[in-house]
Scaffold this motif. Sequence first.
Motif, PDB file in Angstrom:
ATOM      1  N   GLY A 249       0.796  -1.222   0.000  1.00 12.98           N
ATOM      2  CA  GLY A 249       0.000   0.000   0.000  1.00 12.98           C
ATOM      3  C   GLY A 249       0.823   1.264   0.000  1.00 12.98           C
ATOM      4  N   ALA A 250       2.116   1.150   0.239  1.00  9.01           N
ATOM      5  CA  ALA A 250       3.078   2.271   0.278  1.00  9.01           C
ATOM      6  C   ALA A 250       2.889   3.163   1.500  1.00  9.01           C
ATOM      7  CB  ALA A 250       3.033   3.110  -1.001  1.00  9.01           C
ATOM      8  N   LEU A 251       1.633   3.549   1.795  1.00  6.69           N
ATOM      9  CA  LEU A 251       1.308   4.412   2.942  1.00  6.69           C
ATOM     10  C   LEU A 251       2.021   5.764   2.825  1.00  6.69           C
ATOM     11  CD1 LEU A 251       1.221   1.838   5.895  1.00  6.69           C
ATOM     12  CD2 LEU A 251      -0.629   2.594   4.390  1.00  6.69           C
ATOM     13  N   PHE A 252       1.561   6.567   1.882  1.00 10.63           N
ATOM     14  CA  PHE A 252       2.121   7.893   1.614  1.00 10.63           C
ATOM     15  C   PHE A 252       1.581   8.917   2.602  1.00 10.63           C
ATOM     16  CE2 PHE A 252       1.783  12.077  -0.403  1.00 10.63           C
ATOM     17  CZ  PHE A 252       3.110  12.300  -0.765  1.00 10.63           C
ATOM     18  N   TYR A 253       2.428   9.866   2.974  1.00 12.24           N
ATOM     19  CA  TYR A 253       2.066  10.927   3.916  1.00 12.24           C
ATOM     20  C   TYR A 253       2.794  12.202   3.515  1.00 12.24           C
ATOM     21  CZ  TYR A 253       6.557   9.226   5.463  1.00 12.24           C
ATOM     22  OH  TYR A 253       7.867   8.811   5.467  1.00 12.24           O
ATOM     23  N   THR A 254       2.390  13.315   4.113  1.00 11.40           N
ATOM     24  CA  THR A 254       3.062  14.590   3.845  1.00 11.40           C
ATOM     25  C   THR A 254       2.875  15.529   5.022  1.00 11.40           C
ATOM     26  OG1 THR A 254       3.388  16.313   2.160  1.00 11.40           O
ATOM     27  CG2 THR A 254       1.105  15.732   2.696  1.00 11.40           C
ATOM     28  N   GLY A 255       3.647  16.603   5.024  1.00 12.16           N
ATOM     29  CA  GLY A 255       3.573  17.606   6.083  1.00 12.16           C
ATOM     30  C   GLY A 255       4.753  18.554   5.996  1.00 12.16           C
ATOM     31  N   ASP A 256       4.978  19.352   7.058  1.00  5.87           N
ATOM     32  CA  ASP A 256       6.115  20.270   7.127  1.00  5.87           C
ATOM     33  C   ASP A 256       6.168  21.172   5.907  1.00  5.87           C
ATOM     34  OD1 ASP A 256       8.451  21.383   8.216  1.00  5.87           O
ATOM     35  OD2 ASP A 256       9.737  19.986   7.132  1.00  5.87           O
ATOM     36  N   SER A 257       5.056  21.816   5.612  1.00  4.88           N
ATOM     37  CA  SER A 257       5.003  22.692   4.440  1.00  4.88           C
ATOM     38  C   SER A 257       5.869  23.935   4.640  1.00  4.88           C
ATOM     39  CB  SER A 257       3.556  23.083   4.144  1.00  4.88           C
ATOM     40  OG  SER A 257       2.841  23.337   5.334  1.00  4.88           O
ATOM     41  N   HIS A 258       6.627  24.266   3.593  1.00  4.04           N
ATOM     42  CA  HIS A 258       7.531  25.413   3.581  1.00  4.04           C
ATOM     43  C   HIS A 258       7.046  26.401   2.530  1.00  4.04           C
ATOM     44  CE1 HIS A 258       9.861  22.473   5.656  1.00  4.04           C
ATOM     45  NE2 HIS A 258      11.043  23.009   5.478  1.00  4.04           N
ATOM     46  N   PHE A 259       6.965  27.654   2.894  1.00  8.16           N
ATOM     47  CA  PHE A 259       6.641  28.672   1.901  1.00  8.16           C
ATOM     48  C   PHE A 259       7.870  29.022   1.059  1.00  8.16           C
ATOM     49  CE2 PHE A 259       2.889  30.598   4.502  1.00  8.16           C
ATOM     50  CZ  PHE A 259       2.150  29.478   4.242  1.00  8.16           C
ATOM     51  N   VAL A 260       9.056  28.932   1.661  1.00 13.83           N
ATOM     52  CA  VAL A 260      10.314  29.086   0.936  1.00 13.83           C
ATOM     53  C   VAL A 260      11.434  28.653   1.872  1.00 13.83           C
ATOM     54  CG1 VAL A 260      10.708  31.516   1.602  1.00 13.83           C
ATOM     55  CG2 VAL A 260      11.707  30.630  -0.521  1.00 13.83           C
ATOM     56  N   GLN A 261      12.520  28.133   1.279  1.00 14.27           N
ATOM     57  CA  GLN A 261      13.673  27.688   2.071  1.00 14.27           C
ATOM     58  C   GLN A 261      14.951  27.917   1.301  1.00 14.27           C
ATOM     59  OE1 GLN A 261      13.884  23.527   3.769  1.00 14.27           O
ATOM     60  NE2 GLN A 261      15.711  23.485   2.481  1.00 14.27           N
ATOM     61  N   GLY A 262      15.951  28.468   1.956  1.00 19.66           N
ATOM     62  CA  GLY A 262      17.274  28.562   1.364  1.00 19.66           C
ATOM     63  C   GLY A 262      18.009  27.238   1.490  1.00 19.66           C
ATOM     64  N   ASP A 263      18.934  26.962   0.572  1.00 21.56           N
ATOM     65  CA  ASP A 263      19.758  25.767   0.696  1.00 21.56           C
ATOM     66  C   ASP A 263      20.478  25.796   2.048  1.00 21.56           C
ATOM     67  OD1 ASP A 263      19.027  24.916  -1.822  1.00 21.56           O
ATOM     68  OD2 ASP A 263      20.786  25.765  -2.804  1.00 21.56           O
ATOM     69  N   GLY A 264      20.388  24.702   2.783  1.00 22.03           N
ATOM     70  CA  GLY A 264      21.015  24.625   4.095  1.00 22.03           C
ATOM     71  C   GLY A 264      20.028  24.760   5.229  1.00 22.03           C
ATOM     72  N   GLU A 265      19.042  25.641   5.087  1.00 21.10           N
ATOM     73  CA  GLU A 265      18.036  25.883   6.140  1.00 21.10           C
ATOM     74  C   GLU A 265      18.742  26.161   7.471  1.00 21.10           C
ATOM     75  OE1 GLU A 265      13.656  23.952   7.221  1.00 21.10           O
ATOM     76  OE2 GLU A 265      15.360  22.621   6.859  1.00 21.10           O
ATOM     77  N   VAL A 266      19.684  27.096   7.460  1.00 18.82           N
ATOM     78  CA  VAL A 266      20.706  27.190   8.501  1.00 18.82           C
ATOM     79  C   VAL A 266      20.191  27.492   9.905  1.00 18.82           C
ATOM     80  CG1 VAL A 266      22.576  27.743   6.912  1.00 18.82           C
ATOM     81  CG2 VAL A 266      21.179  29.610   7.857  1.00 18.82           C
ATOM     82  N   ALA A 267      19.142  28.301  10.065  1.00 17.87           N
ATOM     83  CA  ALA A 267      18.702  28.678  11.406  1.00 17.87           C
ATOM     84  C   ALA A 267      18.011  27.529  12.132  1.00 17.87           C
ATOM     85  CB  ALA A 267      17.763  29.882  11.350  1.00 17.87           C
TER      86      ALA A 267
END
Length: 380
Positions: A249-267
């Motif tokens: 069934g794979a059991l797909f999920y999603t979440g943690d929506s980002h409006f924008v992110q820089g490479d690294g997500e440093v903070a």
Amino acid sequence: MLQQLHPTPTQFASGPMAGQYYVPSTLDTIAWGYLPNRKAKPVLTVPSGATVVFDTVSHEGLLEDQGRDAAAYFGAKGVPRDQVLPEAQAITSSKLAHDFDKDGPHIVTGPIAVEGAMPGDVLKVEILKVEPRVPYGVISNRHGKGTLVGEFPRTPQQAGASAAHPERYGNVSVFTPIEPGKRGWEGIIATPGGQKIRFPLAPFMGIMGVAANTDQPVHSVPPASHGGNVDVNDLGAGTTAYYPVQVPGALFYTGDSHFVQGDGEVALTALEGSARATFRISVLKQGRDTVPGKHLAQPMGETDAHWITLGLDPDLDEAMKKATREAIRFLVAEYGISEEQAYAYLSAATDFEVSQVVDRTKGIHSKIRKSDFDEFKAKP
């Protein structure tokens, strides 16, 4: 604000979304801090090729270091209660267990089962749309997390930190409205001097994946072969992600929506906010359907212009090695060139980008230009 379309997972029989499936984020369809494993029960079952809409809820503004009261937190930023998602308010006012120090922060929606998906197959996830549900988000830096651990946040943590005393955590969350601007939707950070920093949005889902083949709890922070918190900012609308199926069934999920992110997500976090994500989800059957790179043991991505291969490891140097090895394997399998030619090509012509360095397991991804291999296309 994009309100909930239906209180339970469903297939729409009529209207503009007729035939599409829908999954809301309710107390019955979410997990807080953990991803599905093989024991997870699907909230909905869909056929291969189905279009599925997920309404997701961001954890930012809901966590204990923000008071675990969505209406109060956003209200203090000037957001009227009727502009705070009812689902967010329901989550923070519920008795849903969440340990800020032990559990992952993410609110994960699903999973859904896909008919016919079996271990050895690949789940193809076409990302059709990612739309902000609210006109604001949050960017956070927390003690012990981010790139500059021990340097930021500047305010020390105090004893007795809890949802009742969120200020004692000493963490920093920057409330960030979004609004239309010269470059489409833009994030707005107001400075003490009165100027505003404006930056364009590029929404994507930080968490997408399939259930891991384990009975043990799967923490939502580190990404792995099942996907999860991969945080590749190239995988927005108009792109495709691929996941090796690990359980029926794979059991797909999603979440943690980002409006924008820089490479690294440093903070630590990107500009996080609740989003509506629309996918077309299909099963690529082992031995029948064409899979990029012939075989997948971990997620990969595809855009109009690039193939994206991943390297995941707690050590960034090792993540780089893994990304390079996977890129070589992909090129050899996809185009029939030698390993030596693939290695040389990657060195000369492929960018390797830091996906993120803040999720325990760090990520590097390659961006292999498809147009460089136009002569390898099958002749008519």
